[in-house]
Design a protein around this motif. Structure first.
Motif, short mmCIF file in Angstrom:
data_model
loop_
_atom_site.label_atom_id
_atom_site.label_comp_id
_atom_site.label_asym_id
_atom_site.label_seq_id
_atom_site.Cartn_x
_atom_site.Cartn_y
_atom_site.Cartn_z
N GLU A 55 0.83 -1.21 0.00
CA GLU A 55 0.00 0.00 0.00
C GLU A 55 0.86 1.26 0.00
OE1 GLU A 55 -3.64 0.78 1.74
OE2 GLU A 55 -4.22 -1.33 1.96
N SER A 106 -2.78 5.77 2.10
CA SER A 106 -3.51 5.30 0.92
C SER A 106 -4.88 5.97 0.83
CB SER A 106 -3.70 3.79 0.98
OG SER A 106 -2.47 3.12 0.98
N VAL A 138 -4.59 -3.58 -5.76
CA VAL A 138 -4.34 -3.68 -4.32
C VAL A 138 -5.48 -4.42 -3.63
CG1 VAL A 138 -4.04 -2.36 -2.17
CG2 VAL A 138 -2.79 -1.70 -4.25
#
Length: 196
Positions: A55, A106, A138
């Protein structure tokens, strides 16, 4: 309209699966969260450490918004695989804390950028991406590792995230699962003898 919906939908799913990853550590000893449970060394805390790095990179440097803490370079062959396990000097709190800080970073990137904002992933064969591509990647990666974590946790102590109360109401108690496993084992053995 659909862009905002897609971004929020993917982001919501990512938030949920992050929490699942951390719940897999609950109630386990330091040894058990670090213990290699596959021939390649896969372990619960290592999965969390890996996701924190992922991340930090994907929602950081890919969009020109570097994570504020040091991050191992993606092209450093000496560090390959070091994000998949925790040393004895790294604490669970350090790793989970870093994962939570990576989430915050993030989340700020996801909130600030439009779903079609451009990014650059130098380690991908087609490095030109949009936030949409990275969100999907992700989320997919985190779900994949959550599946690994489900299996590892079940191997350690039999703990699984299921609606046990609802299952018990339907008669799916420990005896049910024991019989289910035995039935599957019989089928596997029968299929194996047909092969021979």
């Amino acid at each position: 309209m659909i862009d905002d919906f897609a971004k929020e939908y993917l982001h919501g799913d990512l938030r949920e699966v992050r929490e699942v990853m951390l719940r897999k550590l609950d109630g386990l000893s330091e040894y058990d969260v670090r213990r290699p449970l596959t021939p390649t060394g896969t372990n619960l805390l290592g999965l969390v450490k890996h996701l924190a790095l992922s991340e930090a990179r994907y929602f950081g440097e890919v969009f020109g918004r570097p994570f504020p803490e040091p991050v191992a370079r993606w092209d450093d062959p000496e560090r390959r695989g070091a994000d998949m396990w925790a040393t004895e000097h790294e604490t669970r709190e350090e790793i989970t804390g870093r994962y939570r800080r990576a989430w915050a970073h993030s989340d700020a990137t996801i909130t600030a950028l439009a779903v079609d904002s451009p990014g650059h992933v130098p380690w991908w064969p087609r490095p030109g991406v949009m936030l949409f591509n990275v969100l999907v990647h992700v989320l997919t990666e985190t779900n994949r590792h959550a599946g690994h974590a489900d299996i590892l946790r079940e191997q350690l102590d039999g703990e699984v995230e299921m609606d046990w109360e609802g299952m018990a109401r339907r008669g799916q108690d420990a005896a049910f699962w024991e019989n289910q496993r035995a039935q599957i084992e019989r089928a596997a053995r029968a299929a194996g003898s047909v092969e021979a």
